[in-house]
Design an enzyme around this catalytic site. Sequence first.
Site, PDB file in Angstrom:
ATOM      1  N   ARG A 201      -3.346  -6.568  -3.040  1.00  0.00           N
ATOM      2  CA  ARG A 201      -3.430  -7.432  -1.866  1.00  0.00           C
ATOM      3  C   ARG A 201      -3.992  -8.809  -2.207  1.00  0.00           C
ATOM      4  O   ARG A 201      -4.688  -8.993  -3.213  1.00  0.00           O
ATOM      5  CB  ARG A 201      -4.307  -6.764  -0.808  1.00  0.00           C
TER       6      ARG A 201
ATOM      7  N   GLY B 123      -3.614  -6.347  16.811  1.00  0.00           N
ATOM      8  CA  GLY B 123      -2.189  -6.260  16.513  1.00  0.00           C
ATOM      9  C   GLY B 123      -1.838  -5.409  15.324  1.00  0.00           C
ATOM     10  O   GLY B 123      -0.665  -5.336  14.944  1.00  0.00           O
ATOM     11  N   SER B 124      -2.831  -4.752  14.701  1.00  0.00           N
ATOM     12  CA  SER B 124      -2.518  -3.890  13.563  1.00  0.00           C
ATOM     13  C   SER B 124      -1.637  -2.732  14.003  1.00  0.00           C
ATOM     14  O   SER B 124      -1.729  -2.248  15.134  1.00  0.00           O
ATOM     15  CB  SER B 124      -3.809  -3.342  12.947  1.00  0.00           C
ATOM     16  N   ARG B 125      -0.811  -2.292  13.091  1.00  0.00           N
ATOM     17  CA  ARG B 125       0.150  -1.229  13.409  1.00  0.00           C
ATOM     18  C   ARG B 125      -0.433   0.113  12.975  1.00  0.00           C
ATOM     19  O   ARG B 125      -0.548   0.412  11.779  1.00  0.00           O
ATOM     20  CB  ARG B 125       1.470  -1.503  12.701  1.00  0.00           C
TER      21      ARG B 125
ATOM     22  N   HIS C 215      -2.284   7.150  -4.968  1.00  0.00           N
ATOM     23  CA  HIS C 215      -2.480   6.050  -4.018  1.00  0.00           C
ATOM     24  C   HIS C 215      -2.555   4.764  -4.818  1.00  0.00           C
ATOM     25  O   HIS C 215      -3.153   4.715  -5.895  1.00  0.00           O
ATOM     26  CB  HIS C 215      -3.790   6.240  -3.239  1.00  0.00           C
TER      27      HIS C 215
ATOM     28  N   SER D  38       0.848  -1.189   0.000  1.00  0.00           N
ATOM     29  CA  SER D  38       0.000   0.000   0.000  1.00  0.00           C
ATOM     30  C   SER D  38       0.884   1.240   0.000  1.00  0.00           C
ATOM     31  O   SER D  38       1.907   1.281   0.689  1.00  0.00           O
ATOM     32  CB  SER D  38      -0.905   0.010   1.237  1.00  0.00           C
TER      33      SER D  38
ATOM     34  N   ASN E  51      -2.726   0.224  -4.014  1.00  0.00           N
ATOM     35  CA  ASN E  51      -2.530  -0.950  -3.163  1.00  0.00           C
ATOM     36  C   ASN E  51      -2.961  -2.197  -3.906  1.00  0.00           C
ATOM     37  O   ASN E  51      -3.890  -2.166  -4.718  1.00  0.00           O
ATOM     38  CB  ASN E  51      -3.274  -0.817  -1.818  1.00  0.00           C
TER      39      ASN E  51
END
Length: 443
Positions: free
Chosen positions: A251, A400-402, A247, A233, A249
């Site tokens: 996935r 747990g996402s940053r 932009h 991303s 991304n």
Amino acid sequence: MALHLGRLSAGPGWRAARVGCGELRAWSRGCAAGRICRPPGTAGTEQSRGLGHRTRAGGSPWLGTGLAAALAGMAAAAAAAAFRHVERAEMVPKSSGPRSPSLGKPEEEDELVRRCSCFMALPVTDLRELRRRPDDMKTRMELLILETQAQVCQALAQVDGGSRFSVDRWERKEGGGGISCVLQDGHVFEKAGVSISVVHGNLSEEAAKQMRSRGKNLKTKDGKLPFSAMGVSSVIHPKNPHAPTIHFNYRYFEIEEADGNKQWWFGGGCDLTPTYLNQEDAVHFHKTLKEACDPHGPDLYPKFKKWCDDYFFIAHRGERRGLGGIFFDDLDSPSKEEVFHFVQSCAQAVIPSYIPLVKKHCDDSFTPQEKLWQQLRRGRYVEFNLLYDRGTKFGLFTPGSRIESILMSLPLTARWEYMHSPSENSREAEILEVLRHPKDWVH
């Protein structure tokens, strides 16, 4: 892929070599002994046709989770210049101990190590695991997003002319991790982030609920739903108001249900957000994306272009975030192989679609009024990302996402003014017109 503002290769000239977890070597045109880095199974020029996407019973496309947003020198440059472009910032210590890049095999004989030497850092997944499953889509997609990250970072660093990308490798205690590369306060770019995430674990109930609301039929076992997800991303905000923001991304998502059945799908897209309308730029950008889509099916570009216009809609403003591009999600037919090749083509179109536009405008003169308008448009960008983007929401719902990587897409600066309205027939009013009424840029 034909260009209309000058050809800019996305090939081996955009690579840097890295040995294991150590420093960069010189920018190299030959990326590890003159080889072009490709994920396993993608050599050659094979193209697929007839790519489509599955629909629900009512005929409407499934809407996915926009995962990747949640998960963020050219050959002539000498080695000294390369060191100015990238700096390491290992923010999280590795919990699994040191990893040897060769793992018992001579480096010069190890194809995987040669590929990895082109990346900004070693893969998130241990090399032993990647070797055990070379033909698995998770392996192939991880190598593709790492390659895309490296090529884009190196292209941006070359254009910026000396500013640094920090390379921030992070781990997720629930499983997996990522590599975030960020250039901030550069000569050309105010903020440029290119992040990859490779995560696995059990899907949270909130994330599963979000998927089900968009048509996914997910069967849990003891309330658990194992998943693997990975993506690249990027959002790039130039300083000059005449150079557009981009932009992109891409996935891949895989879920194992209670009965052992696996669901998989790809998603992604690429869109342009200029501050001022430049017709030639818009045509170049859309034509380059169309040329990436067309070999895989003549219906893909128009379908995904409309999907992009519909998705990046700021409902409370009645306008799109930008001039669009392509957007797709839950793409799972006709085959995993064909969809992967389509996604690969789209990823390879990022550099030629965008870099010529930045080079064209990065030195344009601008007025304080034009800079103010850029800040106001960035405010709209923030509004969409925080209020509507389902990838951001998915990331916030995933344990747990940053957060730093999720919010990497936000500009360094933005502005909101009460009741601001551009003058009639001004250049500011001109772009608002196309944001409210999207155009066909390629016909």
